[in-house]
Design a protein around this motif. Structure first.
Motif: not given
Ligand code: FE2
Length: 285
Positions: A152-153, A157-160, A165-168, A183-184
């Motif tokens: 959850q950046p 906002v939610e990213v599967r 990578q997202v935010d490490g 990414l979803d």
């Protein structure tokens, strides 16, 4: 507005809507990549969205068929599909789960619905393999929904993270050849999200619910549901949701190799393609 230099923003280089088609034993789906308007986006060879409440649209499934020379990636949103191949591998795809199948030298499999009613929804993406890996042994990377990290950046906002990578936080899928990002992304109406794409990758955004603006200022372009944007320009993706929105964001390192493809076989040369047909017909898969 985000604080990033506008020159680094990814912008929409092309925009298209998927084409209704059918495949397998008559499954109705939307072909987004792999149609005449976008035959491929190296290393991606095909993107199908399937989504329906009507059992007659999916019930016939995908009976036995071969693959050689690339990977099929199935990401389920709703519904259940039973997978079986001729090497003794079997698995059940459930909502939120992913199957990353490296067909390599070849297998014969079936993908059949494990339900007779209700909604079936998801994606199948085909990812090419480099020449050196096309005849590798078949392999599966299968992950249930509990194995797909949720990031959850920011608020709304939610990213599967399926791959990349997202935010490490890294997704579970590994494929060094194309270093994929898959990414979803779910955004509440009005929310925005900025993400650095891997440099030099080809990338696209496909909106499957809602509507999204990609980029800012003069370069901003709106995508409605069932529209795909091929990204170009810089590597910083900025999106803003115009409604509650869900989209997939996918990127991969281009292989820049010749593609000889026909149906479920994707090789580098016509000779290899002919050999794939012969090998399949003679039962060598
Ligand atoms: Fe298949």
């Amino acid at each position: 507005m985000s604080a990033i230099d506008p020159a680094r923003h990814a912008r929409v280089a092309g925009r298209l809507r998927g084409m209704p088609t059918s495949d397998g034993a008559g499954v109705r789906l939307t072909r987004v990549i792999g149609s005449p308007q976008l035959p491929d986006l190296d290393p991606f060879l095909l993107l199908d969205e399937f989504g329906t409440e009507r059992a007659e649209d999916y019930i016939a499934g995908f009976p036995e068929h071969p693959h050689r020379g690339f990977e099929t990636v199935t990401y389920m949103l709703d519904g259940r599909m039973r997978h079986r191949d001729n090497k003794g591998h079997e698995g059940l795809l459930v909502p939120g789960g992913v199957q990353w199948m490296t067909a390599g030298s070849g297998l014969v499999h079936s993908e059949m619905p494990e339900q007779e009613a209700g909604r079936m929804r998801g994606f199948q993406l085909w990812v090419n393999l480099p020449a050196k890996d096309k005849m590798t042994a078949p392999r599966y990377q299968e992950f249930g929904p509990e194995r797909i990290p949720l990031v959850q950046p920011s608020e709304g906002v939610e990213v599967r993270v399926i791959a990349g990578q997202v935010d490490g936080v890294a997704g579970p899928v590994a494929q060094p050849a194309t270093d994929p990002l898959y990414l979803d992304v779910a955004l509440e109406a009005g929310r925005s999200w900025t993400h650095r794409l891997p440099a030099g990758h080809n990338a696209f955004v496909y909106v499957y619910e809602g509507a999204l603006t990609v980029g800012e200022g003069d370069d901003a372009r709106q995508l409605s549901a069932q529209e795909l944007a091929v990204l170009g320009g810089g590597d910083v993706l900025f999106v803003q949701a115009n409604a509650a929105t869900r989209a997939i964001v996918v990127a991969g390192r281009p292989l820049r190799e010749p593609v000889a493809r026909h149906g479920p076989f994707v090789m580098n040369t016509r000779e290899e393609l002919m050999q794939a047909f012969v090998d399949f017909q003679e039962g060598r898969f």
